[in-house]
Every structure is written in structure tokens, then in C-alpha cells.
Motif scaffolding. Structure first.
Motif, PDB file in Angstrom:
ATOM      1  N   THR A 129       0.836  -1.195   0.000  1.00 13.72           N
ATOM      2  CA  THR A 129       0.000   0.000   0.000  1.00 13.72           C
ATOM      3  C   THR A 129       0.874   1.249   0.000  1.00 13.72           C
ATOM      4  O   THR A 129       2.075   1.189   0.288  1.00 13.72           O
ATOM      5  N   ALA A 130       0.245   2.369  -0.313  1.00  7.52           N
ATOM      6  CA  ALA A 130       0.906   3.671  -0.257  1.00  7.52           C
ATOM      7  C   ALA A 130      -0.161   4.722  -0.013  1.00  7.52           C
ATOM      8  O   ALA A 130      -1.323   4.561  -0.414  1.00  7.52           O
ATOM      9  N   ALA A 131       0.230   5.800   0.655  1.00  5.27           N
ATOM     10  CA  ALA A 131      -0.673   6.924   0.899  1.00  5.27           C
ATOM     11  C   ALA A 131      -0.490   7.953  -0.210  1.00  5.27           C
ATOM     12  O   ALA A 131       0.645   8.338  -0.525  1.00  5.27           O
ATOM     13  N   ILE A 132      -1.599   8.388  -0.816  1.00  5.32           N
ATOM     14  CA  ILE A 132      -1.555   9.344  -1.923  1.00  5.32           C
ATOM     15  C   ILE A 132      -2.468  10.522  -1.589  1.00  5.32           C
ATOM     16  O   ILE A 132      -3.614  10.328  -1.192  1.00  5.32           O
ATOM     17  N   LYS A 133      -1.924  11.700  -1.775  1.00  3.45           N
ATOM     18  CA  LYS A 133      -2.695  12.932  -1.604  1.00  3.45           C
ATOM     19  C   LYS A 133      -2.799  13.587  -2.976  1.00  3.45           C
ATOM     20  O   LYS A 133      -1.774  13.840  -3.630  1.00  3.45           O
ATOM     21  N   PHE A 134      -4.032  13.854  -3.440  1.00  7.03           N
ATOM     22  CA  PHE A 134      -4.202  14.348  -4.804  1.00  7.03           C
ATOM     23  C   PHE A 134      -5.473  15.179  -4.901  1.00  7.03           C
ATOM     24  O   PHE A 134      -6.316  15.185  -3.994  1.00  7.03           O
ATOM     25  N   THR A 135      -5.578  15.880  -6.031  1.00  2.68           N
ATOM     26  CA  THR A 135      -6.792  16.619  -6.381  1.00  2.68           C
ATOM     27  C   THR A 135      -7.348  16.019  -7.666  1.00  2.68           C
ATOM     28  O   THR A 135      -6.600  15.796  -8.634  1.00  2.68           O
ATOM     29  N   VAL A 136      -8.660  15.754  -7.678  1.00  2.00           N
ATOM     30  CA  VAL A 136      -9.321  15.229  -8.864  1.00  2.00           C
ATOM     31  C   VAL A 136     -10.437  16.193  -9.236  1.00  2.00           C
ATOM     32  O   VAL A 136     -11.136  16.716  -8.365  1.00  2.00           O
ATOM     33  N   GLU A 175     -13.811  21.037  -3.218  1.00  2.00           N
ATOM     34  CA  GLU A 175     -12.943  22.142  -2.806  1.00  2.00           C
ATOM     35  C   GLU A 175     -13.208  23.374  -3.656  1.00  2.00           C
ATOM     36  O   GLU A 175     -13.171  24.508  -3.163  1.00  2.00           O
ATOM     37  N   ARG A 176     -13.491  23.150  -4.939  1.00  2.00           N
ATOM     38  CA  ARG A 176     -13.843  24.244  -5.850  1.00  2.00           C
ATOM     39  C   ARG A 176     -14.956  23.755  -6.769  1.00  2.00           C
ATOM     40  O   ARG A 176     -15.024  22.568  -7.098  1.00  2.00           O
ATOM     41  N   GLN A 177     -15.827  24.679  -7.189  1.00  2.00           N
ATOM     42  CA  GLN A 177     -16.869  24.345  -8.152  1.00  2.00           C
ATOM     43  C   GLN A 177     -17.237  25.601  -8.920  1.00  2.00           C
ATOM     44  O   GLN A 177     -17.082  26.721  -8.429  1.00  2.00           O
ATOM     45  N   ALA A 178     -17.695  25.388 -10.147  1.00  2.00           N
ATOM     46  CA  ALA A 178     -18.060  26.518 -10.990  1.00  2.00           C
ATOM     47  C   ALA A 178     -19.020  26.052 -12.059  1.00  2.00           C
ATOM     48  O   ALA A 178     -19.089  24.859 -12.388  1.00  2.00           O
ATOM     49  N   ARG A 234     -16.254  20.586 -10.992  1.00  2.00           N
ATOM     50  CA  ARG A 234     -16.095  20.245  -9.577  1.00  2.00           C
ATOM     51  C   ARG A 234     -14.664  19.741  -9.370  1.00  2.00           C
ATOM     52  O   ARG A 234     -14.129  18.985 -10.181  1.00  2.00           O
ATOM     53  N   ALA A 235     -14.067  20.158  -8.255  1.00  2.00           N
ATOM     54  CA  ALA A 235     -12.721  19.707  -7.889  1.00  2.00           C
ATOM     55  C   ALA A 235     -12.741  19.260  -6.437  1.00  2.00           C
ATOM     56  O   ALA A 235     -13.325  19.929  -5.567  1.00  2.00           O
ATOM     57  N   TYR A 236     -12.098  18.128  -6.153  1.00  2.00           N
ATOM     58  CA  TYR A 236     -12.089  17.533  -4.819  1.00  2.00           C
ATOM     59  C   TYR A 236     -10.649  17.219  -4.419  1.00  2.00           C
ATOM     60  O   TYR A 236      -9.857  16.712  -5.230  1.00  2.00           O
ATOM     61  N   LYS A 237     -10.336  17.501  -3.172  1.00  2.00           N
ATOM     62  CA  LYS A 237      -9.019  17.139  -2.632  1.00  2.00           C
ATOM     63  C   LYS A 237      -9.198  15.858  -1.824  1.00  2.00           C
ATOM     64  O   LYS A 237     -10.071  15.764  -0.957  1.00  2.00           O
ATOM     65  N   VAL A 238      -8.335  14.870  -2.100  1.00  2.00           N
ATOM     66  CA  VAL A 238      -8.494  13.531  -1.537  1.00  2.00           C
ATOM     67  C   VAL A 238      -7.163  13.093  -0.938  1.00  2.00           C
ATOM     68  O   VAL A 238      -6.091  13.388  -1.474  1.00  2.00           O
ATOM     69  N   THR A 243     -15.283   8.602  -0.507  1.00  2.00           N
ATOM     70  CA  THR A 243     -16.465   9.293  -1.025  1.00  2.00           C
ATOM     71  C   THR A 243     -16.116  10.748  -1.296  1.00  2.00           C
ATOM     72  O   THR A 243     -15.514  11.425  -0.447  1.00  2.00           O
ATOM     73  N   LEU A 244     -16.472  11.224  -2.487  1.00  2.00           N
ATOM     74  CA  LEU A 244     -16.251  12.628  -2.831  1.00  2.00           C
ATOM     75  C   LEU A 244     -17.492  13.419  -2.419  1.00  2.00           C
ATOM     76  O   LEU A 244     -18.496  13.457  -3.128  1.00  2.00           O
TER      77      LEU A 244
END
Length: 1019
Positions: A472-479, A507-510, A518-522, A502-503
Motif C-alpha cells: 500500500t501507499a498513501a496518496i494525496k491528490f486533487t481530482v 474544494e472548488r466548483q463553478a 467540480r474539484a475535490y481534494k483527496v 467518497t467525494l
């Protein structure tokens, strides 16, 4: 003086040189000969692996425009086909027939092309861009019984069983576009600008007829001649007519020639025409973009002028799967240019032909086998995996693949927000309901799904906590998601997440018109190495993938937002072109003296491998900052279709129901250890060359060791092994891994790596054992003249191999060795206590052999035991005493005892005492003894060269009687001869004393207590 090699006395020059040359020169000559043999072997092996061992290579003809205005199209076709053939030859076995491309310029005319095809001896043909060329040569393929794959051309399918069309008929493609413009774009006013030829008129009529079905008709048509000096004048007239009439609606542009089509678009935009442009696939090639960049000289950028143009295309790389992504990467790396759809079609056609080639004996049989293989791809369950997706041929030899819709975003051709895909399920009956719900359309006499395209981007911020044991690995990303309509694309399932993600809150939407964002930070943990992709062993695949929770690919498709992620390669080309064009406008020439064109600029840009935009973005973001010891090797983002279990959903269960296929978007990063690896700097051929030379050197060392030629040759052959064995191991390991990664599963590759990892411990251990033998035991045997016991050799080698075994356990299998070391130590202690006496004797024997206090055959005295040394083993020393008995002494007692070696002295002095009556004259006695010594017979003992000595000591009282004391001394060469020497002296004195009147009886009578004259010896 140099050490010479005695070879013989032959007078020929080579033998004379060998007879007089030094060992060093002979060895260097052997190395040169082995190197020459290695080069020949390498070239032969390369020919065996890369060429056809059973005959000449099989040609595949590529018919393409290699000159004239469409030369850019021909270049793309040749490049795509060449890449397919190279990949096939590289993956083929050593016994497979090699394939080569034979290009033929279709601008030569139908008759010349047909003649060149007939003379080529090809097993298959691909190509054609010109409709006239395709139609003129089509019958020749039937006459030659040569299978042909038409990669372009809009000629209708014929009944020719030897011709297969890999593209949709352009008439059907035009109707498809008309449906899209009317029902998806919603355009109600359409006009056409077309080439003034039969093809242009036929396509325009098809477009008009389709629109009329929906109550729409084409308002205006303008025609132009694609060739001729007045072409631009005519195009300017059309542009003024459009602007003068204020013509509204969409303009359909029909053209075939890249230069003329680019001139058409540029002229209309420069003259102020702002209508939406739609076109067919001819406007989606790299040659068209190249010509458009050359032609554009209007206000603003060429990107702005082309932006928004909607075209049909057989292939879109941003919606294609991993196969197309791999082709795009390989093409970019090889040609330093981004491929267009035409290169991809040529790649698919060449791959289809190459995979159909069979090992038949005759050319006719091979051609027939290729034709039969292509004909077998005639139904949905016998498809061929093209770059755009699965496809097969219908009964007329036309592909089943339908066109896609692309839109220019600048000069980047990206997928339109809505695509159409056919409804193939037999059980779907409620077509009207699907159409009413807005999920389907009736296009070209068939029902098709309306598929929402969602542009999706992923930006990785951080990769941390890499757990190889837990995988396993921990990943921090924006989708983020960008789409039109009422879909909810954020309702996704991460397929490799350790725990569900779950999204919820963006974080941002327009919202921009009908466009949603739509943008989500995960942040989460994801399983690694979940994708089956080719990668080097030891690397780790870290990434994420997801699909929609409920909507299948028929309704929603994720595509990578390469523009939003800033990783568009063609945009980099455009930036470079703009910069060069600005320089050209300012009077500064571009590189190589050319005005900045696409083809010129692509040659100078490196866009593959380490310089890919995505990889550069990841490195710039320092996503591996929390990890140590790892580097980013490769990275990609791709989309694919993946089958998912139905879970009993009635939508997917039952006859004729759609398959549960879901659009999956995946982001992957290959991590490699931050350490030097040979494969980073050496190619496959370099490894093959090293392996051949190392093998030849190893064989030479083995041949030289078949006979013991002395210490010099032992050192040279050991040096050869020290150099060749590690190189052979390194080269074969990389070659085996490359082959395994292409042909075997990950488990097999892992076992191969395990074997070579163990060999990296075993081979050095073997070299160390050989070095110990040649630099310690053999020289020791030469010095001592005795053979080192085998048990000593085996024990020392066993220790070396034991340490290698511990290294394998600790570093290869990653297991603790503490318990093994403790157990081994305890076992060694028990064994040592049990055989400590023997061990002491062994090491004492080694010490005795090193110090050499005596040799075999020496006369020694050890612990009052005298005799001759006849043998010495690893445990005892054997001595034979004068009586012939053999006495065995343990070596530890011998090493601690006082040793007298009587064989090491030059001579042994023998001294005897003579007692006589004092009445005899001492001088006379002395003279008689000297005479006896000089007359010694030497029969028994060997007298040394030292002179004998006789002394008169004086008158002494012995046992109460006064006697004269004389001493006689002489030397013998051997210690055991001392007693025989005295016996010979006595035998010589007896007659001489009698003759001189020295009477032993008188001496006895004169004494009341007889004291016999005697000779006493002393050494």
C-alpha cells in the motif's frame, strides 16, 4: 630475463613467434583471438535473433503519397506502419520470419503502382490515401491474390475478397456528422464549402439528405478547385460572399488535399468568417495542422483561428485505452512528434497484417493465410483490438468501427463533450423510451447511445508511507471533473482504495453556461502494483483508478483532461511555433533556416520518456518528498473500459442486456530505487554484446585450466573469471528479465530475479574459494612439497559458502539470521569440542608445513625418538627408526617437541677415546692412530672433507689404574654413519697396534686389576 614459453622448434613464423614470445604476449594474443571470436559470435547471434534464419525477410507494401502536396500524410502512414513492424520483429521469436516495409509512392499513378506492387513480392499491402489510386489498384490485388488493407480512401466497399477497408465509408461518415450537427449540436442552419469534384458533391448530397430527414436543409453551397493558381482568389470570393450575406449557422468544409484544406480554413478566418466549422477526418491529420501553420498570417494566433472546429475522426488519443497510450508514447519517443489518427490507422493495419503472417512455405500460401485470417475477423466475437477499440470487418470488407467526434482546442484535437456509440444489445427493445429519455439517437439507420464525455484530471501532491509488505501507499491528490448535462460524475468508486473514499464536499466548483466543474481534494491509502504493465523488476507502480458507481460506458465516459493538467504535447509544439513565427516576422530565421513549421519543430523537440510533460510536472511538484530512496521513473494517465460484476442489477442481467462495461480513468506512477542500475545506461544490444564476450572469456579460462600450466596461467585464468563472471551474470540477468517481462507473468519474473539475486552471492563466493586455492593452498604446496589435506581445503571453502548462504538468507529472502548464527555457533562449538584433538593436529600440521623444520627423508630426533621421516598427513608424522619400525606421532606433539634434524648439518663429527698403558710413547701411538684414520676404507661410512684430529690428552686414573688417554676425531656426512665409522677405526687400529708391539696382554698382566685398552666414542 623474461620467462619464455617453449612451444617447439618449427621454423614457420607464427610458431617461431610462439616459441620465443613471453607468457604475457601469448596470453594477450589469446585474448585478442577470443575477442575476435566474440565479435563474430555477437554478429551471428544478432542475425539469428533479428533476421529470418530460413530465408529473406518478408516485405509488406505501404502505398502512400511520398511526394506532392500530400507527402505529409504519407510520412505519417510510413511512420505508424514502421513502428508496428519494429515492435513485431522485436517481439517475435528467433525462428519467425522477419518483416520489412516496402514503400511505394502512389502519386506515380495506378499502372506504375500496380507494377511496383507486383514486383515487390510482398505478403500483404497497406495504405492508399488517394481514392483514385485505391480504385485503380484494387483489381490488381485480386489478380495478384495479395491481401490489402486500405488505411484511407473513401471509395465504397466492393466484392473484392482480397481488399479490406479499415476506415468507415466517408459517405456514411458524412451522414453521421449530419446527425451529430443536427441532434447533438442542435444546429438548424447549415452551409457547405466543397471541392469541385465528384467526391465533394457526393458527400455534400449525403449531408443534405440526412439533414432533410429532420426538416433541415443546406442553404448555400460554394465550390472551389483544390488545385490551380486561382484557388486562393476563389476562396477569398467565397469568404466575402459569406460575410456579405451575413450567412448564419454552421459551415461544413469538404476537402481532401491538406494544403488546399488548410488554405480554405485560413482564408475564411482571415476574411472575417466566424461561423462554426465542421469537417471530416481529412482535417484532423498532422499534415493539415502543419499546412495550416504555414498558411496562417492573420491577426491573432493560428490556435485561435482553428479553435472550436468540430471534425469526425477514427481515433482520439484522449479517449483511447492503454494500447493507444503506449503507441502514442512509443511514436513520440521514436519520431519526436505526436501521432495523428492516420499514423494510428497505419499502425493498426500493419499490426493486423503482421499478426496474420504464418510460417507457410510459399508466398502464395502465406498470402492466402493472411487473407483468411483477416476474413475471420467478421463478427462481434472475433474482433481485432485496434487503438480505437475492438473492430471487425463486415461482409463487404468494411470496418465495423464508427467515427468519433473531436473538437480543436487550439491545435489540440480533443474529444467532443458528447459521443455516439452503437446499441448492439439484441435484447434492447424500448428504443423510443431511450430516445425520449435523451440517452439515444437514431443515426444512419441504427440506434446509438448518447455518451456524456467527462473531462477528468488528477494532480498528485504527495506519495508517502510506501509499505512494500502491506502493498500500500498513501496518496494525496486533487481530482476534478468538467462536463455538460445533469450527470453526477463525482459518484465514483476507487477500484484500488484500501478503504472506500467518497467525494462529498468539493474544494472548488463553478458553472460556465452549460459547463459544470467540480474539484475535490483527496487523501487515502491505495494498493500498489495493481496494474499488469511492463516494468522493471524492483520498481513499484503507485497510482489510483476509478469508475462511475452506476453509469456504464454507454452513458458516461471519463477522458483525461490533458489540457487542464497542462500536459498537452501538441500545445508545446504550438508555443514553439508561435515563438518561431514571431521571430520570423521580425526577420529572425528559425532553426535550420526554415520558417517555424510543425514538421521542422518536431524534429528538435524531445517529448518522450524522461521529458514527458506529466513526468516533469510530478518532479516539479516533488511528490516523493516524504519518501527516501525512490525516484519517479515513468508516469501516465489513461482511460480504458473495464468489465465489472453485475451484482444482480437487472440492467445488466439477461439475454441481450448491455455488458457491465465501465469507463475507468487511471493515474499511474512508476517508482524506481534511487540507485544505479545498468539498464539505465546500457541497451539490449549492449547487454547481448557483454554476455557474448563474458561467455567467450569464461570458456577460454576453462580451456586453459584443463591442464596445469603453472602459477602464471592460474593467475590469468582467475583474472578472466573475476572479470567475466560478474559481467556475464549482469548481462544475462538483464536479458532474462527483459524477455520475462515481455513473455511471462510477474511470478515467473520474480523467480528469475530471485535466482539471479542468489547467484550474486554464490558467484563471488566461488571466486573467493578459487582465489584461496590458487593464492594460498597451491603456493603452500609448492613451498612445502606436500599436498594440503582435502579436509582443510573443504573446510575453508565451506566457511566461504556458509557466509554466502547467510547473505542469501538475510538480503535475498530478507529473513533474520540471528537464530541461524546462534545455532551454527553452537553446532560448531559442539563439533569443535568433539574433534578438538584432530583440529589441533590439522592446524599443527599446517604450521609444520609452513615452518618446515624437516623434510621427507630427513633423519630427526623427536622426543628421544630417532629415525627417518617417511610421511606426514593432516594428522600425524611418521618416522622409521633404525630397526625398521614405523612410529606415528600426532602433529600437535611434534609441533611442541624439541626437534633435532640431523639431515640439515653439513657433516657430523665423531670423537673416540683410546686408553693405553702409559709406558708406550705417545708420539708413536698418535702416529699409528693418524695412519689408521688416513687408511679408512670408506666401505661403510661416507667421510666428510674435514681433516681428522688425534690428541694426547694425558695420563689419567681410570678405575684406580693410570692410563694414557688419546682422542681421535673425524667427520661423516650422515648421522647414522657415526658408529660404523668408529668400527672401521677400531678394525684399522688392531693390526697396527699388534705390529708396533703394543701388546694388550702385557697391559693386562702388568695390572693387578686388568684395565683393557679401549676405544670410547663420543659424538
Amino acid at each position: 630475463m623474461r620467462d619464455r614459453v617453449a612451444i617447439g622448434t618449427v621454423s614457420t613464423k607464427p610458431h617461431h613467434w610462439l616459441r620465443t614470445a613471453s607468457k604475457r604476449d601469448v596470453f594477450l594474443a589469446m585474448l585478442a583471438g577470443a575477442s575476435l571470436f566474440g565479435i563474430v559470435a555477437f554478429l551471428g547471434l544478432q542475425r539469428f535473433l533479428l533476421t529470418d534464419p530460413s530465408g529473406d525477410a518478408l516485405p509488406i507494401v505501404v502505398v502512400a503519397p511520398l511526394s506532392g502536396p500530400d507527402a505529409g500524410q504519407g510520412e505519417a502512414m510510413l511512420r505508424g506502419a514502421q513502428l508496428a513492424i519494429e515492435q513485431r520483429n522485436a517481439a517475435a521469436s528467433g525462428t519467425a520470419r522477419r518483416l520489412v516495409l516496402t514503400p511505394i509512392d502512389e502519386t506515380l499513378g495506378g499502372a506504375a503502382v500496380a507494377k511496383a506492387v507486383a514486383a515487390s513480392g510482398a505478403v500483404a499491402a497497406i495504405g492508399h490515401w488517394s481514392d483514385r489510386s485505391a480504385e485503380a489498384v484494387s483489381h490488381s490485388y485480386a489478380d495478384l491474390r495479395l491481401p490489402a488493407l486500405m488505411t484511407a480512401g473513401s471509395s465504397p466497399a466492393s466484392e473484392n475478397p482480397w481488399v479490406f477497408h479499415t476506415l468507415a465509408d466517408q459517405v456514411q461518415e458524412t451522414r453521421f456528422l449530419a446527425n451529430y450537427v443536427r441532434n447533438i449540436v442542435g444546429e438548424k442552419a447549415v452551409n457547405i464549402v466543397l471541392e469541385d469534384d465528384a467526391r465533394g458533391r457526393a458527400l455534400a448530397d449525403a449531408f443534405d439528405e440526412t439533414l432533410q430527414r429532420f426538416g433541415t436543409k443546406v442553404l448555400f453551397r460554394w465550390t472551389y478547385a483544390p488545385q490551380g493558381a486561382d484557388r486562393r482568389t476563389r476562396l477569398e470570393e467565397i469568404a466575402r460572399d459569406i460575410t456579405g450575406r451575413n450567412v448564419a449557422g454552421t459551415l461544413l468544409l469538404l476537402g481532401r488535399d491538406a494544403e488546399a484544406s488548410a488554405d480554405l480554413v485560413a482564408t475564411l478566418r482571415i476574411q472575417g468568417v466566424r461561423n462554426r466549422f465542421v469537417a471530416l477526418r481529412d482535417f484532423g491529420t498532422a499534415a493539415f495542422i502543419d499546412q495550416f501553420q504555414r498558411r496562417w498570417n492573420g491577426a491573432g494566433t493560428a490556435q485561435a483561428a482553428l479553435n472550436g472546429t468540430l471534425i469526425t475522426t477514427p481515433l482520439l488519443y484522449d479517449t483511447a485505452g492503454p494500447v493507444a497510450q503506449n503507441f502514442q508514447a512509443a511514436y513520440t519517443e521514436k519520431y519526436q512528434a505526436a501521432p495523428d489518427w492516420l499514423a494510428g490507422e497505419a499502425f493498426d493495419a500493419a499490426r493486423r497484417a503482421a499478426e496474420a503472417v504464418s510460417p507457410a512455405k510459399s508466398l502464395e500460401e502465406m498470402r492466402r493465410a493472411v487473407r483468411n485470417r483477416l476474413q475471420a475477423q467478421d463478427r462481434a466475437d472475433a474482433v481485432f483490438a485496434t487503438l480505437a477499440g475492438p473492430a471487425f470487418f463486415d461482409k463487404s470488407g468494411r470496418t465495423s468501427a464508427l467515427p468519433l467526434l473531436g473538437s480543436y482546442d487550439g491545435t489540440d484535437l480533443v474529444a467532443a463533450m458528447t459521443q455516439l456509440s452503437p446499441i448492439r444489445e439484441e435484447g434492447v427493445s424500448n428504443y423510443l423510451g431511450e430516445i425520449t429519455a435523451g440517452r439515444a439517437l437514431y443515426v444512419n439507420d441504427r440506434f446509438m447511445y448518447k455518451t456524456n464525455v467527462v473531462y477528468t484530471g488528477v494532480k498528485v501532491h504527495e506519495v508517502a508511507n510506501l509499505d512494500l509488505n502491506g502493498n500500500t501507499a498513501a496518496i494525496k491528490f486533487t481530482v476534478w471533473f468538467r462536463w455538460r448535462g445533469n450527470a453526477e460524475p463525482q459518484n465514483v468508486v476507487f477500484t484500488n482504495a484500501v478503504e472506500p473514499i467518497t467525494l462529498d464536499k468539493p474544494e472548488r466548483q463553478a458553472v460556465d453556461g452549460d459547463m459544470n466543474y467540480r474539484a475535490y481534494k483527496v487523501k487515502g491509502r491505495f494498493f500498489i502494483n495493481t496494474a499488469d504493465v511492463a516494468r522493471s523488476y524492483g520498481t513499484q507502480l503507485v497510482g489510483l483508478s476509478f469508475h462511475h458507481a452506476t453509469l456504464s460506458r454507454n452513458n458516461l465516459m471519463y477522458v483525461s483532461d490533458i489540457l487542464g493538467m497542462g500536459i498537452s504535447q501538441r500545445r508545446q509544439f504550438g508555443d514553439q511555433l508561435r515563438a518561431d513565427r514571431i521571430g520570423a516576422d521580425a526577420g529572425v530565421p528559425a532553426k535550420d533556416g526554415a520558417v517555424g513549421t510543425v514538421s521542422d519543430m518536431l524534429k528538435g523537440l524531445n517529448l518522450g520518456g524522461e521529458d514527458s510533460p506529466l513526468l516533469a510536472a510530478l518532479k516539479q511538484a516533488q511528490v516523493l518528498a516524504p519518501l527516501t530512496g525512490w525516484l519517479v521513473d515513468r508516469a501516465w494517465i489513461s482511460q480504458e473500459v473495464r468489465m465489472r460484476g453485475s451484482e444482480g442489477d437487472p440492467l445488466f442481467v439477461g439475454f441481450g442486456r448491455p455488458a457491465p462495461e465501465f469507463s475507468v480513468l487511471a493515474m499511474a506512477i512508476i517508482l524506481k530505487p534511487d540507485a544505479f542500475a545498468a539498464r539505465d545506461v546500457l541497451s539490449h544490444d549492449a547487454f547481448l554484446l557483454i554476455a557474448v564476450f563474458a561467455l567467450v572469456g569464461s570458456v577460454l579460462a576453462a580451456l586453459l585450466d584443463r591442464k596445469d600450466r603453472g602459477q602464471f596461467w592460474r593467475q590469468q585464468t582467475l583474472g578472466l573469471r573475476i572479470v567475466c563472471w560478474p559481467l556475464l551474470l549482469m548481462a544475462t540477468a538483464n536479458l532474462a528479465l527483459d524477455y520475462s517481462l515481455r513473455n511471462f507473468t510477474g511470478a515467473v519474473t520474480g523467480n528469475i530475479v530471485l535466482c539471479f539475486s542468489m547467484l550474486w552471492w554464490i558467484v563471488p563466493a566461488r571466486l573467493l574459494a578459487v582465489s584461496l586455492e590458487r593464492f594460498l593452498w597451491v603456493p603452500l604446496e609448492r613451498r612445502t612439497g606436500r599436498r594440503i589435506p582435502n579436509v582443510v581445503r573443504m573446510a575453508s571453502a565451506g566457511v566461504i559458502y556458509a557466509f554466502a548462504a547467510f547473505g542469501i538468507i538475510a538480503f535475498v529472502f530478507d529473513k533474520p539470521v540471528t537464530s541461524l548464527l546462534a545455532t551454527g555457533g553452537l553446532t560448531a562449538m559442539i563439533i569443535g569440542l568433539a574433534v578438538k584433538g584432530n583440529i589441533a593436529n590439522i592446524f599443527s600440521g599446517i604450521v609444520l608445513n609452513i615452518e618446515r623444520p624437516f623434510d621427507m627423508g630427513d633423519s630427526v630426533s623427536i622426543n628421544k625418538i630417532s629415525g627417518e621421516v617417511i610421511d606426514m598427513t593432516w594428522r600425524t608424522t611418521r618416522i622409521q627408526d633404525p630397526a625398521g619400525q614405523i612410529i606415528s606421532l600426532p602433529n600437535d606433539r611434534v609441533s611442541e617437541a624439541e626437534i633435532q634434524n640431523m639431515s640439515r648439518a653439513r657433516a657430523f663429527r665423531v670423537k673416540g677415546s683410546i686408553y693405553l698403558d702409559p709406558s708406550y710413547d705417545p708420539a708413536t701411538v698418535r702416529a699409528i692412530v693418524m695412519e689408521a684414520l688416513a687408511a679408512n676404507s670408506h666401505a661403510i661410512c661416507e667421510i666428510a672433507d674435514d681433516d681428522p684430529v688425534v690428541n694426547f690428552v694425558g695420563i689419567e686414573c681410570v678405575n684406580g689404574h693410570w692410563v694414557s688417554h688419546f682422542t681421535a676425531a673425524l667427520s661423516v656426512k650422515k648421522g647414522p654413519h657415526r658408529t660404523p665409522a668408529l668400527q672401521e677405526l677400531w678394525l684399522a687400529l688392531w693390526p697396527r697396534f699388534r705390529a708396533a708391539g703394543i701388546d694388550w696382554k702385557q697391559f693386562e698382566a702388568a695390572q693387578p686389576a686388568p684395565a683393557r685398552p679401549a676405544i670410547q666414542a663420543a659424538a
